[in-house]
Design an enzyme around this catalytic site. Sequence first.
Site, short mmCIF file in Angstrom:
data_model
loop_
_atom_site.label_atom_id
_atom_site.label_comp_id
_atom_site.label_asym_id
_atom_site.label_seq_id
_atom_site.Cartn_x
_atom_site.Cartn_y
_atom_site.Cartn_z
N SER A 117 0.82 -1.21 0.00
CA SER A 117 0.00 0.00 0.00
C SER A 117 0.85 1.25 0.00
O SER A 117 1.92 1.29 0.62
CB SER A 117 -0.88 -0.01 1.25
OG SER A 117 -1.49 1.24 1.42
N LYS A 136 2.05 -3.32 7.12
CA LYS A 136 2.38 -3.52 5.70
C LYS A 136 3.89 -3.38 5.48
O LYS A 136 4.50 -4.13 4.70
CB LYS A 136 1.62 -2.53 4.82
CG LYS A 136 0.15 -2.86 4.65
CD LYS A 136 -0.03 -4.09 3.77
CE LYS A 136 -1.49 -4.52 3.68
NZ LYS A 136 -1.69 -5.78 2.95
N TYR A 174 -1.62 0.08 10.83
CA TYR A 174 -1.88 -0.58 9.54
C TYR A 174 -0.66 -0.44 8.64
O TYR A 174 -0.16 -1.42 8.07
CB TYR A 174 -3.13 0.03 8.88
CG TYR A 174 -3.26 -0.29 7.42
CD1 TYR A 174 -3.42 -1.61 6.99
CD2 TYR A 174 -3.21 0.71 6.45
CE1 TYR A 174 -3.51 -1.90 5.64
CE2 TYR A 174 -3.31 0.43 5.11
CZ TYR A 174 -3.45 -0.89 4.71
OH TYR A 174 -3.53 -1.18 3.37
N1 UFG Z 1 -12.34 11.76 2.75
C1 UFG Z 1 -13.40 12.63 2.98
N2 UFG Z 1 -14.53 12.11 3.52
C2 UFG Z 1 -14.68 10.79 3.82
C3 UFG Z 1 -13.59 9.92 3.57
C4 UFG Z 1 -12.43 10.44 3.05
O1 UFG Z 1 -13.30 13.83 2.73
O2 UFG Z 1 -15.75 10.39 4.32
C5 UFG Z 1 -11.12 12.30 2.11
C6 UFG Z 1 -9.84 12.06 2.89
O3 UFG Z 1 -9.62 13.08 3.83
C7 UFG Z 1 -8.81 12.02 1.75
C8 UFG Z 1 -9.57 11.42 0.59
O4 UFG Z 1 -10.95 11.62 0.89
O5 UFG Z 1 -8.43 13.32 1.40
C9 UFG Z 1 -9.33 9.92 0.41
O6 UFG Z 1 -9.57 9.25 1.64
P1 UFG Z 1 -9.75 7.68 1.71
O7 UFG Z 1 -10.10 7.33 3.13
O8 UFG Z 1 -10.67 7.21 0.66
O9 UFG Z 1 -8.32 7.13 1.32
P2 UFG Z 1 -6.89 7.40 1.98
O10 UFG Z 1 -6.10 8.14 0.96
O11 UFG Z 1 -6.98 7.98 3.32
O12 UFG Z 1 -6.34 5.93 2.21
C10 UFG Z 1 -6.46 4.93 1.26
C11 UFG Z 1 -6.65 3.58 1.93
C12 UFG Z 1 -5.41 3.16 2.66
C13 UFG Z 1 -4.25 3.23 1.75
C14 UFG Z 1 -4.12 4.60 1.16
C15 UFG Z 1 -2.98 4.66 0.21
O13 UFG Z 1 -7.71 3.65 2.86
O14 UFG Z 1 -5.55 1.84 3.08
O15 UFG Z 1 -5.31 4.94 0.48
O16 UFG Z 1 -2.76 5.95 -0.24
F1 UFG Z 1 -3.12 2.93 2.39
#
Ligand code: UFG
Length: 345
Positions: free
Chosen positions: A131, A159, A155
């Site tokens: 990841s 990994k 997490y």
């Molecule tokens: N976000 C929102 N509202 C939500 C959920 C997320 O605004 O309800 C925003 C977050 O702040 C971020 C973006 O949307 O800016 C993406 O968030 P995600 O939770 O979809 O994804 P992340 O980038 O935080 O993390 C994901 C996976 C991880 C992985 C990572 C790798 O959840 O397991 O990508 O970059 F490691």
Amino acid sequence: MAKLLITGGAGFIGSHTCVLLLEAGHQLVVFDDFRNSSPEALKRVEELSGRRLELVAGDLRDPGSLGRVFGSGPYASGGGIDAVIHFAGLKAVGESVAQPLLYWDVNVGGTRLLLEAMAAAGCRTLVFSSSATLYGYPAQVPIPETAPIQPINPYGHSKAAAEQLLADLAASEPGWRIARLRYFNPVGAHPSGRLGEDPQGLPNNLFPFLTQVAVGRRSELQVFGSDWPTPDGTGVRDYIHVMDLAEGHRAALELLLAEEPQLLTLNLGSGQGHSVLELVKAFELASAKAVPYRLVGRRPGDAAITVADPSLALERLGWRTQRSLADICRDGWAWQAANPQGYRG
Ligand code: UFG
């Protein structure tokens, strides 16, 4: 054609990859405990590919279950596994903060037990689900594979530890063929609308939350942070269509089987960044649904921007993403609209 063990094959990325591998003619044994997945996904994999797969239901940490896969014990599947794609694992950042022992046990301990079973059976070819979370708050964007590994939650640590274990193993003994694939943000769904992401409970991630708001399961999306140093103030990510990701796995597997033993480490991303609000707008356009949202404070642990440098995957695999943000939204909506309650409907 190879006989492949797919751990976590009923999950989001696993199920989409199974369709492609069956279509490519490979023989599959899927191993899954259905903790975060549904047997229904595997029925649909068979329906879409027009082929059958073998299922072994179990937990990686149960040596008896793995023994069945690799050909020992009363219910053995016959062994003869040529290669493994190891998707099984836990992936919720918040849950990992609350339950670090569980994350180390499943993601590190489970991987170790799998590797022991593989070594005992003489199977030394593995594609591993890693990841972009490994890069933590990235020092540079786009992020190359050589960027520092500096995870910021349990997490990510689990990994990173599993990746290190694979490197140590590859260094200890010639013959291992290992690909460590670092995913950016997997989203979208199979274009048929039959397979997609089906998180249990409240989605942790943006895309499934968005699709559930659009289909009426949730009232509004919270946008975490509008004061990030990005063009519109919301977080920027590298969203990759799950079918592009599945194709990356097939390409990595085929390279490992064709070339000399090696340890391959690749980012799988598009190289393009999109903000939360850009994704919301693209989704509204694709679905013709309004997605009510509210700007709220930043989520702890988030980075402003994570975008892959995917050039090494292009060089080594000849792979690059083919699908756009509009494709992601169209296919994600087709799945959610046809399956408002996921596989449980
Ligand atoms: N976000 C929102 N509202 C939500 C959920 C997320 O605004 O309800 C925003 C977050 O702040 C971020 C973006 O949307 O800016 C993406 O968030 P995600 O939770 O979809 O994804 P992340 O980038 O935080 O993390 C994901 C996976 C991880 C992985 C990572 C790798 O959840 O397991 O990508 O970059 F490691």
